[in-house]
Design an enzyme around this catalytic site. Structure first.
Site, short mmCIF file in Angstrom:
data_model
loop_
_atom_site.label_atom_id
_atom_site.label_comp_id
_atom_site.label_asym_id
_atom_site.label_seq_id
_atom_site.Cartn_x
_atom_site.Cartn_y
_atom_site.Cartn_z
N GLU A 130 -8.45 5.46 6.13
CA GLU A 130 -8.24 4.63 7.32
C GLU A 130 -8.12 5.45 8.59
O GLU A 130 -7.50 6.51 8.61
CB GLU A 130 -6.97 3.79 7.15
CG GLU A 130 -6.71 2.86 8.34
CD GLU A 130 -5.42 2.06 8.21
OE1 GLU A 130 -5.17 1.20 9.06
OE2 GLU A 130 -4.66 2.30 7.24
N GLN A 185 0.82 -1.20 0.00
CA GLN A 185 0.00 0.00 0.00
C GLN A 185 0.86 1.26 0.00
O GLN A 185 2.03 1.23 0.38
CB GLN A 185 -0.92 0.03 1.22
CG GLN A 185 -0.17 0.15 2.52
CD GLN A 185 -1.07 0.31 3.74
OE1 GLN A 185 -0.57 0.52 4.83
NE2 GLN A 185 -2.37 0.22 3.59
#
Length: 244
Positions: free
Chosen positions: A180, A116
């Site tokens: 997130e 990521q």
């Protein structure tokens, strides 16, 4: 936005088994202080989590966005562009708040590894870390244990790219565009009101060589203490996550 200060990570790392609520530390690759962690998706424990909204929406304590949940060996690259938001404290809140936005491969149904990259955005007693630039974030997996992560600040033309290797094992079964509520230490940070993040030109590249937009991906919203904090929607080439 000071580009280097905005880097979340260029990371390929192992996740704990069984979707434990904490990912591996990023101290060797992360640009934030030691102890900043990104975790796998943590299922919501709200009593209504399984009955709310559409059957195509899942609820999580830490992820909001869109994720494909497909067979192994499906995806090899994910990309998207977004304007880094100006975060603020939720109504009535004070102190430090943060969130991150990133694209990735795995970490959802595949719990053995994740590739990521993205950025964090923070506000500390009203002082915003950075805001406003448009960035493109891209990850490309070369094998189950290696890949490349690239962040380009489209407002300034600056690019940072890193080739990565790890003992982590990717499954290539998840392609994600995510906002997130990450962790520092042993708990989630206080989640910032980020307004909205829209990943445009959102594309996942298939192992077969084709591409797909986020249409058909599972939508994920953050639910904490029985309160839904985000709202996610998609088009054929974009994912929008809004703070509610």
């Amino acid at each position: 936005m000071v580009f280097a200060a905005g880097l979340l990570s260029l990371a390929l790392f192992a996740l704990p088994a069984l979707a434990a609520p904490r990912g591996a530390a990023r101290s060797t690759l992360a640009s934030r202080v030691a102890g900043r962690r990104s975790g796998p998706k943590i299922p919501s424990n709200g009593i209504n989590a399984l009955t709310k909204g559409s059957s195509n929406v899942e609820y999580s304590q830490n992820w909001a966005g869109a994720s494909f949940e497909s067979a192994k060996n499906t995806y090899k690259a994910v990309t998207g562009s977004f304007v880094v938001p100006t975060p603020s404290a939720p109504k009535g809140g004070s102190g430090s708040y943060a969130a991150s936005a990133w694209v990735g491969i795995d970490g959802d149904t595949c719990e053995t590894g994740i590739l990521q990259t993205g950025v964090d955005f923070t506000v500390d007693n009203g002082k915003v870390s950075y805001d406003g630039d448009t960035i493109n974030v891209t990850v490309v997996a070369a094998s189950t244990t290696s890949g490349t992560a690239t962040i380009t600040n489209e407002s300034t033309g600056v690019t940072v790219s890193k080739s990565l290797k790890s003992s982590a094992k990717l499954c290539f079964e998840n392609a994600e565009w995510i906002v997130e509520d990450f962790e520092e230490g042993d708990s989630l940070v206080k989640f910032a009101d980020f307004g909205s993040v829209t990943f445009t030109n959102a594309v996942a590249t298939l192992q077969s060589g084709g591409t797909t937009g986020p249409t058909g991906a599972v939508l994920i919203d953050i639910e904490q203490s029985n309160k839904v904090l985000t709202s996610t929607s998609t088009t054929s080439d974009s994912v929008t996550v809004s703070y509610t």
